[in-house]
Design a protein around this motif. Structure first.
Motif, mmCIF file in Angstrom:
data_model
loop_
_atom_site.group_PDB
_atom_site.id
_atom_site.type_symbol
_atom_site.label_atom_id
_atom_site.label_comp_id
_atom_site.label_asym_id
_atom_site.label_seq_id
_atom_site.Cartn_x
_atom_site.Cartn_y
_atom_site.Cartn_z
ATOM 1 N N ALA A 78 36.059 32.373 45.187
ATOM 2 C CA ALA A 78 34.956 31.774 45.946
ATOM 3 C C ALA A 78 33.648 31.842 45.150
ATOM 4 O O ALA A 78 32.888 30.866 45.125
ATOM 5 N N LEU A 79 33.389 32.971 44.518
ATOM 6 C CA LEU A 79 32.177 33.101 43.690
ATOM 7 C C LEU A 79 32.177 32.059 42.574
ATOM 8 O O LEU A 79 31.178 31.371 42.353
ATOM 9 N N ALA A 80 33.307 31.940 41.878
ATOM 10 C CA ALA A 80 33.400 30.993 40.766
ATOM 11 C C ALA A 80 33.324 29.552 41.256
ATOM 12 O O ALA A 80 32.730 28.694 40.603
ATOM 13 N N ALA A 81 33.927 29.294 42.408
ATOM 14 C CA ALA A 81 34.012 27.924 42.902
ATOM 15 C C ALA A 81 32.714 27.425 43.511
ATOM 16 O O ALA A 81 32.373 26.251 43.362
ATOM 17 N N ALA A 143 36.748 23.320 40.900
ATOM 18 C CA ALA A 143 38.023 23.178 40.197
ATOM 19 C C ALA A 143 38.815 24.485 40.244
ATOM 20 O O ALA A 143 40.045 24.474 40.217
ATOM 21 N N LYS A 144 38.123 25.611 40.333
ATOM 22 C CA LYS A 144 38.784 26.917 40.392
ATOM 23 C C LYS A 144 39.623 27.078 41.656
ATOM 24 O O LYS A 144 40.593 27.816 41.670
ATOM 25 N N VAL A 145 39.241 26.392 42.729
ATOM 26 C CA VAL A 145 39.957 26.496 44.000
ATOM 27 C C VAL A 145 41.309 25.785 43.911
ATOM 28 O O VAL A 145 42.288 26.235 44.498
ATOM 29 N N HIS A 146 41.364 24.690 43.185
ATOM 30 C CA HIS A 146 42.564 23.856 43.182
ATOM 31 C C HIS A 146 43.778 24.541 42.572
ATOM 32 O O HIS A 146 44.902 24.117 42.815
ATOM 33 N N ALA A 147 43.586 25.606 41.848
ATOM 34 C CA ALA A 147 44.721 26.364 41.340
ATOM 35 C C ALA A 147 45.394 27.150 42.473
ATOM 36 O O ALA A 147 46.531 27.590 42.324
ATOM 37 N N HIS A 148 44.693 27.296 43.587
ATOM 38 C CA HIS A 148 45.196 28.147 44.667
ATOM 39 C C HIS A 148 45.560 27.410 45.937
ATOM 40 O O HIS A 148 46.295 27.919 46.764
#
Length: 151
Positions: A78-81, A143-148
């Motif tokens: 969440a922080l990164a996204a 984009a970091k969320v889409h890995a999860h």
């Protein structure tokens, strides 16, 4: 996502709508609470910003926790996204609200209060979409969320 070639506008809009949802919940709640409790304008703005980050991160975490991540790992995602997106949205949103004469002093029953809040969030959305497009196109931000998980 198209890697170095950039993200589509549709992807950026979707990510920004996600951000707007959390920001709007926190922003509206903060403005309502600050106004209802008679807080100073600066305290109301700070409360709104804090709640926007809480709800923005919370919505992202809710989604990525379903993928099996631990709460700590979900918070890092969440922080990164969302940090840059929320920060830009809050900077623009609060600048606009503060700049509208009388908006911060208008009561909860005032049309000015609600129009100022709606206009500020709309402007923040428009400004934040290209920021998210740029970040997603480089594998950053949402984009970091889409890995999860997928929306």
């Amino acid at each position: 996502m198209n890697g170095q070639h950039g993200a589509s506008w549709a992807t950026a809009i979707q990510a920004t709508l996600h951000c707007l949802t959390g920001c709007a919940i926190g922003e509206v709640l903060g403005m309502v609470l600050g106004t209802a409790f008679g807080l100073h304008n600066a305290a109301t703005v700070v409360l709104s910003i804090v709640l926007a980050f809480v709800f923005g991160y919370g919505l992202t975490m809710r989604g990525v926790l379903k993928s099996g991540l631990s709460p700590a790992a979900a918070f890092k995602v969440a922080l990164a996204a969302d940090t840059v997106s929320i920060a830009v949205m809050e900077l623009i949103d609060n600048t606009v609200v503060v700049a509208i004469p009388g908006a911060m002093d208008a009561g909860l029953t005032s049309l000015l209060f609600w129009l100022a809040l709606a206009v500020s969030l709309a402007i923040a959305f428009v400004v934040t979409v290209p920021v998210n497009k740029w970040m997603i196109g480089r594998g950053l931000g949402h984009a970091k969320v889409h890995a999860h998980h997928q929306h």
